[in-house]
Design an enzyme around this catalytic site. Sequence first.
Site, PDB file in Angstrom:
ATOM      1  N   LYS A 295       8.920  -0.688  14.660  1.00 47.23           N
ATOM      2  CA  LYS A 295       9.554  -0.294  13.395  1.00 47.23           C
ATOM      3  C   LYS A 295      10.526   0.858  13.644  1.00 47.23           C
ATOM      4  O   LYS A 295      11.648   0.870  13.129  1.00 47.23           O
ATOM      5  CB  LYS A 295       8.496   0.210  12.402  1.00 47.23           C
ATOM      6  CG  LYS A 295       7.608  -0.827  11.796  1.00 47.23           C
ATOM      7  CD  LYS A 295       6.768  -0.163  10.683  1.00 47.23           C
ATOM      8  CE  LYS A 295       5.524  -0.940  10.361  1.00 47.23           C
ATOM      9  NZ  LYS A 295       4.621  -0.224   9.471  1.00 47.23           N
TER      10      LYS A 295
ATOM     11  N   HIS B 251      -4.311 -33.359  17.148  1.00 51.21           N
ATOM     12  CA  HIS B 251      -3.130 -34.115  17.573  1.00 51.21           C
ATOM     13  C   HIS B 251      -2.041 -33.213  18.114  1.00 51.21           C
ATOM     14  O   HIS B 251      -0.881 -33.630  18.232  1.00 51.21           O
ATOM     15  CB  HIS B 251      -2.620 -34.958  16.407  1.00 51.21           C
ATOM     16  CG  HIS B 251      -3.626 -35.989  15.988  1.00 51.21           C
ATOM     17  ND1 HIS B 251      -3.689 -37.237  16.544  1.00 51.21           N
ATOM     18  CD2 HIS B 251      -4.659 -35.911  15.108  1.00 51.21           C
ATOM     19  CE1 HIS B 251      -4.695 -37.908  16.006  1.00 51.21           C
ATOM     20  NE2 HIS B 251      -5.306 -37.116  15.142  1.00 51.21           N
TER      21      HIS B 251
ATOM     22  N   GLY C 125      -5.082  -2.092   4.818  1.00 49.38           N
ATOM     23  CA  GLY C 125      -4.297  -3.237   4.367  1.00 49.38           C
ATOM     24  C   GLY C 125      -4.988  -4.565   4.609  1.00 49.38           C
ATOM     25  O   GLY C 125      -5.075  -5.417   3.708  1.00 49.38           O
TER      26      GLY C 125
ATOM     27  N   LYS D 189       0.845  -1.199   0.000  1.00 43.59           N
ATOM     28  CA  LYS D 189       0.000   0.000   0.000  1.00 43.59           C
ATOM     29  C   LYS D 189       0.882   1.252   0.000  1.00 43.59           C
ATOM     30  O   LYS D 189       0.684   2.159  -0.782  1.00 43.59           O
ATOM     31  CB  LYS D 189      -0.924  -0.043   1.220  1.00 43.59           C
ATOM     32  CG  LYS D 189      -1.870   1.126   1.304  1.00 43.59           C
ATOM     33  CD  LYS D 189      -2.852   0.948   2.456  1.00 43.59           C
ATOM     34  CE  LYS D 189      -3.648   2.233   2.669  1.00 43.59           C
ATOM     35  NZ  LYS D 189      -4.625   2.130   3.736  1.00 43.59           N
TER      36      LYS D 189
ATOM     37  N   GLU E 220      10.310  -4.682   4.864  1.00 46.93           N
ATOM     38  CA  GLU E 220      10.408  -6.083   4.448  1.00 46.93           C
ATOM     39  C   GLU E 220      10.183  -6.219   2.937  1.00 46.93           C
ATOM     40  O   GLU E 220      10.936  -6.892   2.221  1.00 46.93           O
ATOM     41  CB  GLU E 220       9.352  -6.943   5.173  1.00 46.93           C
ATOM     42  CG  GLU E 220       9.552  -7.051   6.668  1.00 46.93           C
ATOM     43  CD  GLU E 220       8.827  -5.965   7.460  1.00 46.93           C
ATOM     44  OE1 GLU E 220       8.567  -4.866   6.892  1.00 46.93           O
ATOM     45  OE2 GLU E 220       8.542  -6.204   8.641  1.00 46.93           O
TER      46      GLU E 220
HETATM   47  O1  F6P Z   1       1.635  -4.355   9.930  1.00 39.70           O
HETATM   48  C1  F6P Z   1       1.415  -3.023   9.654  1.00 39.70           C
HETATM   49  C2  F6P Z   1       0.970  -2.789   8.242  1.00 39.70           C
HETATM   50  O2  F6P Z   1       0.831  -1.430   8.034  1.00 39.70           O
HETATM   51  C3  F6P Z   1      -0.321  -3.513   7.882  1.00 39.70           C
HETATM   52  O3  F6P Z   1      -1.453  -2.862   8.310  1.00 39.70           O
HETATM   53  C4  F6P Z   1      -0.194  -3.633   6.409  1.00 39.70           C
HETATM   54  O4  F6P Z   1      -1.089  -4.570   5.911  1.00 39.70           O
HETATM   55  C5  F6P Z   1       1.254  -4.055   6.312  1.00 39.70           C
HETATM   56  O5  F6P Z   1       1.916  -3.285   7.305  1.00 39.70           O
HETATM   57  C6  F6P Z   1       1.895  -3.849   4.968  1.00 39.70           C
HETATM   58  O6  F6P Z   1       1.894  -2.513   4.552  1.00 39.70           O
HETATM   59  P1  F6P Z   1       2.120  -2.109   3.060  1.00 39.70           P
HETATM   60  O7  F6P Z   1       1.037  -2.703   2.236  1.00 39.70           O
HETATM   61  O8  F6P Z   1       2.070  -0.604   3.052  1.00 39.70           O
HETATM   62  O9  F6P Z   1       3.467  -2.616   2.627  1.00 39.70           O
END
Ligand code: F6P
Length: 543
Positions: free
Chosen positions: A510, A382, A265, A205, A211
Amino acid sequence: MSAVTSQTWHNLEAHAQRVRPLHLRDLFAADPGRFEQFSLEHDGLLIDFSKQRLTTEVWNALHALWWAADLPAWQARLQAGEAINHTEGRAVLHHALRHQGTRPILHAGLDVMPAVRAVLEQMRRFCVAVHSGEWRGATGERILDVVNIGIGGSDLGPKMATQALAAHHVPHLRVHYVSNLDAAHLATVLQPLSPRTTLFIIASKTFTTQETMQNAASARRWLVDALGEPAVRRHFVAVSTNLTEVAKFGIDPDNAFAFWDWVGGRFSVWSAIGLPLALAIGFDHFERFLAGAAAMDSHFFEAPVERNLPMALALIDVWNTDFLGAETRACLPYSQSLELLPRHLQQLEMESNGKRTTRDGRDTGCATTPILWGEAGTNGQHAFYQLIHQGGRLIPCEFIAMRVPDFPLAGHHEKMLANCCAQSEALMRGKTIDEVRLEMAAARIPEAVIARLAPYKVFPGNQPSTTLLLPELSPYTLGQLIALFEHKVFALGIIWNINSFDQWGVEYGKQLANRLLPVIEGRVGADNLDSSTTGLLAYLRKK
Ligand code: F6P
């Protein structure tokens, strides 16, 4: 006044005092019509909550929360595109993404539907191009593997749905998901793939998430090392609200799929974030998925509280969490295809409602969303069911099953259903010491052994559960199911008077990680840190 400070809430506390000593097996014995009273069916989806610790009085009292929380007015605000995500100043319009009718959906006075439909059309054309082989990689070969790089809402929803709809996958195209910052994730997914036949979707988004950006950069290097820089435009597409950053990454603007800041998201699988899913199942199936969710939207917005499925699930959560004291809820899909549903719901429910500050900046004064966990049945049986049956904790369970299997191999499905129904029955009834003794005596077990072992074989029961039965697992029913939980989350947020659509709780970690990275990299020293963090960093650098 919020629902939590209302007379209705107060009345429910009094009801809880009376219900706590009651045992579900007695409630069933006293009322043969319990299933009919405490179950709802709508559009093929059955919800049996007769094994919840409810009485008629409690259920009626819970319905009063609909009015105490002013839910109809909040539903109207949601539908009208008001900025109900007040801490981020955003509207919440994910329902527009699956809207089927001709009615406009307004945001800031403008109808969002033309833009929504334009992106859906762009997705359809792209799916057709990839499936038909019209879209080719830089060397002229067909795309055989799609790798979606995203995390959180840009990963969990489409990944879960792609697995759930495995029976509907198009042939000759494999869709993979990479989310973890750990290189092991990307490296192991890429290891068997060829750059010549692989297409990446960078789904973010914000297009700034650490990451995703790291994985995207590494994937780009993998591709460029093999095929050269010009290949990027044939092997990378993006889904984002931040098209400026997408262009900076080198992705052709024609291959960028937009969505909007009014899509959270964790509610974004219906948007272009669903592109890997649409590629996996084909666009016609993706449209059925949207249609299922749209049908659930109409139901939620139109059905009275007494017949409203998302409200029923919301009221059950409130009852178990705030009045009976449950701290967790186990989500137990009796379907391998729904294996990832608990993970998707973890983000949907806990990132949305894991909060304690009300819309007016106070403490909620009550517990909010329970800790959600779970595993596909029968695997969970299990592993951890022992604790649910005899661990002495109150753990409401949610069983999910389908009448018709998605993979009809003879001999499997009947056993799955038998196990699913048996578990909820056992959790409800329990087994008394007298029943244990009788059972052991009937098996001719010596009295001394019975005396020694009987206490271990007692099941307290009275463990509440809900069973959701889908007619089948199809794009339509999966759409219904996910939207059902989304609306439940919304209703709970209103009852608890919290904003379900922000996620400030993920920011602090973060922020600190960004501060520690230069220390780990050895670029700066570790100043002003606590002794544990200093010690860990020093140890890591030394090793
Ligand atoms: O975990 C926090 C968050 O902002 C989520 O709400 C979102 O889905 C995710 O990180 C990924 O964010 P982006 O789509 O901006 O990479």
